[in-house]
Scaffold this motif. Sequence first.
Motif, PDB file in Angstrom:
ATOM      1  N   ALA A   9       0.840  -1.190   0.000  1.00 18.31           N
ATOM      2  CA  ALA A   9       0.000   0.000   0.000  1.00 18.31           C
ATOM      3  C   ALA A   9       0.882   1.251   0.000  1.00 18.31           C
ATOM      4  O   ALA A   9       1.779   1.385   0.838  1.00 18.31           O
ATOM      5  CB  ALA A   9      -0.909   0.006   1.224  1.00 18.31           C
ATOM      6  N   VAL A  10       0.632   2.156  -0.935  1.00 18.77           N
ATOM      7  CA  VAL A  10       1.460   3.356  -1.068  1.00 18.77           C
ATOM      8  C   VAL A  10       0.574   4.592  -1.180  1.00 18.77           C
ATOM      9  O   VAL A  10      -0.616   4.505  -1.498  1.00 18.77           O
ATOM     10  CB  VAL A  10       2.383   3.271  -2.304  1.00 18.77           C
ATOM     11  CG1 VAL A  10       3.298   2.047  -2.209  1.00 18.77           C
ATOM     12  CG2 VAL A  10       1.571   3.238  -3.603  1.00 18.77           C
ATOM     13  N   ALA A  11       1.180   5.747  -0.925  1.00 13.42           N
ATOM     14  CA  ALA A  11       0.475   7.019  -1.033  1.00 13.42           C
ATOM     15  C   ALA A  11       1.406   8.090  -1.582  1.00 13.42           C
ATOM     16  O   ALA A  11       2.596   8.107  -1.260  1.00 13.42           O
ATOM     17  CB  ALA A  11      -0.062   7.462   0.332  1.00 13.42           C
ATOM     18  N   VAL A  12       0.873   8.950  -2.416  1.00 11.61           N
ATOM     19  CA  VAL A  12       1.574  10.146  -2.878  1.00 11.61           C
ATOM     20  C   VAL A  12       0.815  11.355  -2.342  1.00 11.61           C
ATOM     21  O   VAL A  12      -0.374  11.525  -2.648  1.00 11.61           O
ATOM     22  CB  VAL A  12       1.655  10.219  -4.412  1.00 11.61           C
ATOM     23  CG1 VAL A  12       2.250  11.557  -4.854  1.00 11.61           C
ATOM     24  CG2 VAL A  12       2.483   9.074  -4.966  1.00 11.61           C
ATOM     25  N   VAL A  13       1.487  12.148  -1.526  1.00 15.59           N
ATOM     26  CA  VAL A  13       0.855  13.330  -0.943  1.00 15.59           C
ATOM     27  C   VAL A  13       1.153  14.523  -1.844  1.00 15.59           C
ATOM     28  O   VAL A  13       2.288  14.983  -1.943  1.00 15.59           O
ATOM     29  CB  VAL A  13       1.375  13.599   0.480  1.00 15.59           C
ATOM     30  CG1 VAL A  13       0.724  14.865   1.038  1.00 15.59           C
ATOM     31  CG2 VAL A  13       1.093  12.415   1.385  1.00 15.59           C
ATOM     32  N   GLN A  14       0.129  14.989  -2.524  1.00 13.85           N
ATOM     33  CA  GLN A  14       0.249  16.181  -3.363  1.00 13.85           C
ATOM     34  C   GLN A  14      -0.344  17.348  -2.582  1.00 13.85           C
ATOM     35  O   GLN A  14      -1.558  17.423  -2.391  1.00 13.85           O
ATOM     36  CB  GLN A  14      -0.492  15.990  -4.684  1.00 13.85           C
ATOM     37  CG  GLN A  14      -0.472  17.239  -5.572  1.00 13.85           C
ATOM     38  CD  GLN A  14      -1.068  16.962  -6.925  1.00 13.85           C
ATOM     39  OE1 GLN A  14      -0.473  16.288  -7.749  1.00 13.85           O
ATOM     40  NE2 GLN A  14      -2.260  17.495  -7.178  1.00 13.85           N
ATOM     41  N   GLU A 272      -4.968  19.184 -10.124  1.00 18.61           N
ATOM     42  CA  GLU A 272      -4.105  20.319  -9.815  1.00 18.61           C
ATOM     43  C   GLU A 272      -4.198  20.771  -8.367  1.00 18.61           C
ATOM     44  O   GLU A 272      -3.430  21.635  -7.947  1.00 18.61           O
ATOM     45  CB  GLU A 272      -4.431  21.499 -10.739  1.00 18.61           C
ATOM     46  CG  GLU A 272      -4.118  21.233 -12.206  1.00 18.61           C
ATOM     47  CD  GLU A 272      -4.252  22.482 -13.067  1.00 18.61           C
ATOM     48  OE1 GLU A 272      -4.690  23.538 -12.534  1.00 18.61           O
ATOM     49  OE2 GLU A 272      -3.922  22.409 -14.256  1.00 18.61           O
ATOM     50  N   GLY A 273      -5.115  20.228  -7.607  1.00 21.92           N
ATOM     51  CA  GLY A 273      -5.292  20.656  -6.226  1.00 21.92           C
ATOM     52  C   GLY A 273      -4.636  19.727  -5.235  1.00 21.92           C
ATOM     53  O   GLY A 273      -3.986  18.737  -5.598  1.00 21.92           O
ATOM     54  N   GLU A 274      -4.819  20.044  -3.959  1.00 22.78           N
ATOM     55  CA  GLU A 274      -4.262  19.201  -2.901  1.00 22.78           C
ATOM     56  C   GLU A 274      -5.069  17.908  -2.796  1.00 22.78           C
ATOM     57  O   GLU A 274      -6.293  17.934  -2.696  1.00 22.78           O
ATOM     58  CB  GLU A 274      -4.278  19.941  -1.562  1.00 22.78           C
ATOM     59  CG  GLU A 274      -3.285  21.091  -1.469  1.00 22.78           C
ATOM     60  CD  GLU A 274      -3.099  21.572  -0.035  1.00 22.78           C
ATOM     61  OE1 GLU A 274      -1.956  21.572   0.443  1.00 22.78           O
ATOM     62  OE2 GLU A 274      -4.113  21.949   0.594  1.00 22.78           O
ATOM     63  N   GLU A 275      -4.380  16.789  -2.813  1.00 24.19           N
ATOM     64  CA  GLU A 275      -5.015  15.491  -2.617  1.00 24.19           C
ATOM     65  C   GLU A 275      -3.939  14.451  -2.353  1.00 24.19           C
ATOM     66  O   GLU A 275      -2.758  14.663  -2.634  1.00 24.19           O
ATOM     67  CB  GLU A 275      -5.853  15.081  -3.827  1.00 24.19           C
ATOM     68  CG  GLU A 275      -5.073  14.886  -5.114  1.00 24.19           C
ATOM     69  CD  GLU A 275      -5.967  14.429  -6.273  1.00 24.19           C
ATOM     70  OE1 GLU A 275      -6.499  13.298  -6.194  1.00 24.19           O
ATOM     71  OE2 GLU A 275      -6.131  15.215  -7.226  1.00 24.19           O
ATOM     72  N   THR A 276      -4.347  13.335  -1.784  1.00 22.33           N
ATOM     73  CA  THR A 276      -3.441  12.214  -1.562  1.00 22.33           C
ATOM     74  C   THR A 276      -3.894  11.039  -2.404  1.00 22.33           C
ATOM     75  O   THR A 276      -5.055  10.629  -2.331  1.00 22.33           O
ATOM     76  CB  THR A 276      -3.392  11.819  -0.080  1.00 22.33           C
ATOM     77  OG1 THR A 276      -2.877  12.914   0.692  1.00 22.33           O
ATOM     78  CG2 THR A 276      -2.470  10.620   0.128  1.00 22.33           C
ATOM     79  N   LEU A 277      -2.990  10.533  -3.250  1.00 22.94           N
ATOM     80  CA  LEU A 277      -3.265   9.361  -4.067  1.00 22.94           C
ATOM     81  C   LEU A 277      -2.929   8.102  -3.278  1.00 22.94           C
ATOM     82  O   LEU A 277      -1.885   8.034  -2.621  1.00 22.94           O
ATOM     83  CB  LEU A 277      -2.399   9.373  -5.332  1.00 22.94           C
ATOM     84  CG  LEU A 277      -2.585  10.505  -6.339  1.00 22.94           C
ATOM     85  CD1 LEU A 277      -1.583  10.340  -7.477  1.00 22.94           C
ATOM     86  CD2 LEU A 277      -4.005  10.528  -6.868  1.00 22.94           C
ATOM     87  N   PHE A 278      -3.785   7.101  -3.355  1.00 24.15           N
ATOM     88  CA  PHE A 278      -3.524   5.811  -2.723  1.00 24.15           C
ATOM     89  C   PHE A 278      -3.563   4.725  -3.791  1.00 24.15           C
ATOM     90  O   PHE A 278      -4.319   4.814  -4.762  1.00 24.15           O
ATOM     91  CB  PHE A 278      -4.574   5.497  -1.650  1.00 24.15           C
ATOM     92  CG  PHE A 278      -4.494   6.380  -0.437  1.00 24.15           C
ATOM     93  CD1 PHE A 278      -3.604   6.085   0.588  1.00 24.15           C
ATOM     94  CD2 PHE A 278      -5.306   7.497  -0.322  1.00 24.15           C
ATOM     95  CE1 PHE A 278      -3.541   6.889   1.718  1.00 24.15           C
ATOM     96  CE2 PHE A 278      -5.243   8.313   0.806  1.00 24.15           C
ATOM     97  CZ  PHE A 278      -4.346   8.008   1.823  1.00 24.15           C
ATOM     98  N   ALA A 279      -2.736   3.708  -3.593  1.00 27.62           N
ATOM     99  CA  ALA A 279      -2.764   2.560  -4.491  1.00 27.62           C
ATOM    100  C   ALA A 279      -2.248   1.333  -3.763  1.00 27.62           C
ATOM    101  O   ALA A 279      -1.443   1.442  -2.830  1.00 27.62           O
ATOM    102  CB  ALA A 279      -1.924   2.819  -5.746  1.00 27.62           C
ATOM    103  N   GLU A 280      -2.718   0.187  -4.198  1.00 25.52           N
ATOM    104  CA  GLU A 280      -2.233  -1.101  -3.704  1.00 25.52           C
ATOM    105  C   GLU A 280      -1.427  -1.713  -4.844  1.00 25.52           C
ATOM    106  O   GLU A 280      -1.975  -2.027  -5.908  1.00 25.52           O
ATOM    107  CB  GLU A 280      -3.406  -1.991  -3.323  1.00 25.52           C
ATOM    108  CG  GLU A 280      -3.030  -3.184  -2.474  1.00 25.52           C
ATOM    109  CD  GLU A 280      -3.075  -2.882  -0.979  1.00 25.52           C
ATOM    110  OE1 GLU A 280      -2.315  -3.519  -0.240  1.00 25.52           O
ATOM    111  OE2 GLU A 280      -3.865  -2.004  -0.574  1.00 25.52           O
TER     112      GLU A 280
END
Length: 320
Positions: A9-14, A272-280
């Motif tokens: 499980a990973v996340a990219v914090v934008q 283009e806004g603030e969000e956190t992407l999640f993926a397995e």
Amino acid sequence: MTTTLRSLAVAVVQAAPVPLDFQGGIDKALRLAREAVESGAKVVAFGETFLGGYPLWLDDAPGAGLWDHPGTKALHRIMLEQAVVPGDERLLPLQELAYASGAIISIGAHERVRRSLVNNQLTFRPGLPVMDHRKLVPTHTERLIWARGDGSTLGVHQAEWGRLGTLICWEHWMPLARAAMHNLGEDVHVAAWPTVRESHQIASRHYAMEGRCFVLAAGLVQTKDDLFDGLERVGGDDAARELLEAIPGEVLNRGGSLIAAPDTRVIAQAGEGEETLFAELDLGEVAEGLANLDTDGHYSRPDVFELSVDTRSKDGVAWL
């Protein structure tokens, strides 16, 4: 989300950094990283120089590159005063979060090394010291603020599930840097960018294919108002404010973060806004992709091409 040796499980914090105010940036990063970890992420990636903010004035403010420009000098002074340093105690909460959660946290920062600034992508690891990657070649106007890194910070972290490494921005267009990292056998790669525009998305997806790894391409969101807010947080400066006011436009970093698979497909894509992407991630895809392409193995020609990597630290002065 759960994690096995095949599933990660990973996340990219934008997110928007807190420009110039390093403590404010650390506090925000800690909150966002904790939220990602509490959602199950075992790898959390932030963009280039999230701590301190990307120095947008170098590209966008007319006159910033002129000799002795008072605004550029004022901002450089602020960055030197605020920047993290090796072993910085302000970073301990991020390290403690990695220790307590078992997660890996990758985040960009301006770091002061002696009296120069460098661009460092810090990797906080459970049970181990922070791993540095200092940008080998600052790009274009970035050379006005950052010194070069050296081969001593080219490396990967060995986790129980595989290997993780990172490169920063245009290092992804350095073929020999890519070849060196592919030799280290990454399963997951953090590609740190200020904005993941189309060309950066292409470079990130190409890296995934060439390196047969998953790529977390992490970008920032940053506006002109963010710069002014950060400047006020650190006490303000008239010369610096005048330089920042000359920057045209309002939205300066536009996100675009993504997560790419070893076959280049996009698993998750931000706006283009603030969000956190999640993926397995299914790490089995790495081995499956190697069946037809291993650029460091069966698809290489070591009898024709040879690469040497100098991993010695280059401090410039040897005290014997």
